[in-house]
Design an enzyme around this catalytic site. Structure first.
Site, PDB file in Angstrom:
ATOM      1  N   LYS A  77       0.833  -1.217   0.000  1.00 40.98           N
ATOM      2  CA  LYS A  77       0.000   0.000   0.000  1.00 40.98           C
ATOM      3  C   LYS A  77       0.862   1.260   0.000  1.00 40.98           C
ATOM      4  CE  LYS A  77      -2.178  -0.855   3.895  1.00 40.98           C
ATOM      5  NZ  LYS A  77      -1.563  -2.128   4.323  1.00 40.98           N
ATOM      6  N   ARG A 128      -9.373   1.125   8.866  1.00 34.53           N
ATOM      7  CA  ARG A 128      -8.945  -0.233   9.199  1.00 34.53           C
ATOM      8  C   ARG A 128     -10.001  -0.973  10.000  1.00 34.53           C
ATOM      9  NH1 ARG A 128      -3.079   0.776   8.997  1.00 34.53           N
ATOM     10  NH2 ARG A 128      -1.874  -1.094   9.360  1.00 34.53           N
ATOM     11  N   ARG A 138      11.919  -6.411   5.559  1.00 34.55           N
ATOM     12  CA  ARG A 138      11.666  -5.040   5.113  1.00 34.55           C
ATOM     13  C   ARG A 138      12.582  -4.021   5.800  1.00 34.55           C
ATOM     14  NH1 ARG A 138       5.573  -2.729   4.825  1.00 34.55           N
ATOM     15  NH2 ARG A 138       5.663  -2.481   7.069  1.00 34.55           N
ATOM     16  N   ARG A 184      11.407  -1.542  10.961  1.00 35.56           N
ATOM     17  CA  ARG A 184      10.332  -1.078  11.839  1.00 35.56           C
ATOM     18  C   ARG A 184      10.201  -2.006  13.042  1.00 35.56           C
ATOM     19  NH1 ARG A 184       5.063   0.305   8.324  1.00 35.56           N
ATOM     20  NH2 ARG A 184       4.163  -0.757  10.115  1.00 35.56           N
ATOM     21  N   ARG A 197      -0.248  -8.688  13.570  1.00 33.04           N
ATOM     22  CA  ARG A 197      -0.821  -7.680  12.653  1.00 33.04           C
ATOM     23  C   ARG A 197      -1.693  -8.351  11.595  1.00 33.04           C
ATOM     24  NH1 ARG A 197       4.388  -5.034  10.716  1.00 33.04           N
ATOM     25  NH2 ARG A 197       3.100  -3.659   9.444  1.00 33.04           N
TER      26      ARG A 197
END
Ligand code: AMP
Length: 225
Positions: A16, A91, A129, A162, A173
């Site tokens: 996204k 969300r 990531r 992160r 998540r």
């Protein structure tokens, strides 16, 4: 001219943020990422940041009232007049309800582009990531490393992982996504404002697919894009 409100919907790691950044550059719409806004508040240790951090570090959602207030304020700014890209909001169903309430006319209400991708692919993507804390560019240690090693090849800042990209937090998540956010697919589908694309393809191909949806919707809505 009608304001074009675009939601990028999808699980964490679906792309996204990457897509929103690319679309923002092409369309001239601002990318509004509640995750980025919250992370900045955490870095600056504002009251909002201190409150949000507790939820974010464990992979939980920040309470609706906090994110709703952020988005309401942000959408009121002048750079949103022609359109905007929501990345990571709404969300939950109540957040989607709050967002609907901000638009008086049906033609202006947001439509959602759902980026569909299997959970197994997401865990691999998220666990490698690396993010640039300065310009937001995203890398992957194995599949798309920075040309400048552990520095951003766009702005030179040192890349970070992160806090919520650890395997346990990623799994939480994803659970939260399926429980709280996936029902939004039905929410927008029922309203005739849901378009799904296959997110397990090259970034440029996905970008083209999203652009096509946005442009077609724009023609239907009478926007100029
Ligand atoms: P993201 O960068 O979009 O993955 O967001 C990172 C974290 O920020 C999430 O795991 C949540 O804790 C929080 N967050 C971001 N957007 C929202 C939202 N719309 N509602 C609730 N929490 C959010």
């Amino acid at each position: 001219m009608t304001q074009q409100a675009v939601i990028l919907l999808g699980p964490p790691g679906a792309g996204k943020g990457t897509q929103a950044r690319m679309l923002a550059a092409i369309l001239g719409y601002p990318q509004i990422s509640t995750g980025d806004i919250l992370r900045e508040a955490v870095r600056n240790e504002t009251a909002l940041g201190l409150e949000a951090r507790r939820y974010m570090n464990s992979g939980a959602l920040v309470p609706d009232s906090l994110v709703d207030a952020i988005v309401k304020e942000r959408l009121g700014r002048s750079d949103c007049a022609a359109g905007f890209l929501l990345d990571g909001y709404p969300r939950t169903i109540p957040q989607a309800g709050c967002l609907e309430g901000l638009f008086a006319r049906d033609a202006e209400r947001p439509f959602a582009v759902g980026i569909h991708i299997p959970d197994g692919v997401l865990v691999n993507r998220l666990s490698g990531r690396l993010t640039c804390p300065s310009c937001g560019k995203m890398f992957h240690a194995l599949s798309s490393p920075s040309k400048a090693g552990y520095r951003c090849d766009q702005c030179g800042a040192a890349l970070v992982t992160r806090k919520d990209d650890s395997v346990e937090v990623i799994e939480e998540r994803l659970r939260v996504y399926h429980r709280e956010t996936e029902p939004l697919v039905g929410f927008y589908r029922e309203r005739g404002r849901y378009f799904e694309i296959d997110g397990d393809r090259p970034v440029e191909v996905i970008n083209e697919a999203i652009l096509q949806i946005i442009r077609t919707q724009g023609q239907n809505q009478g926007t100029t894009r």
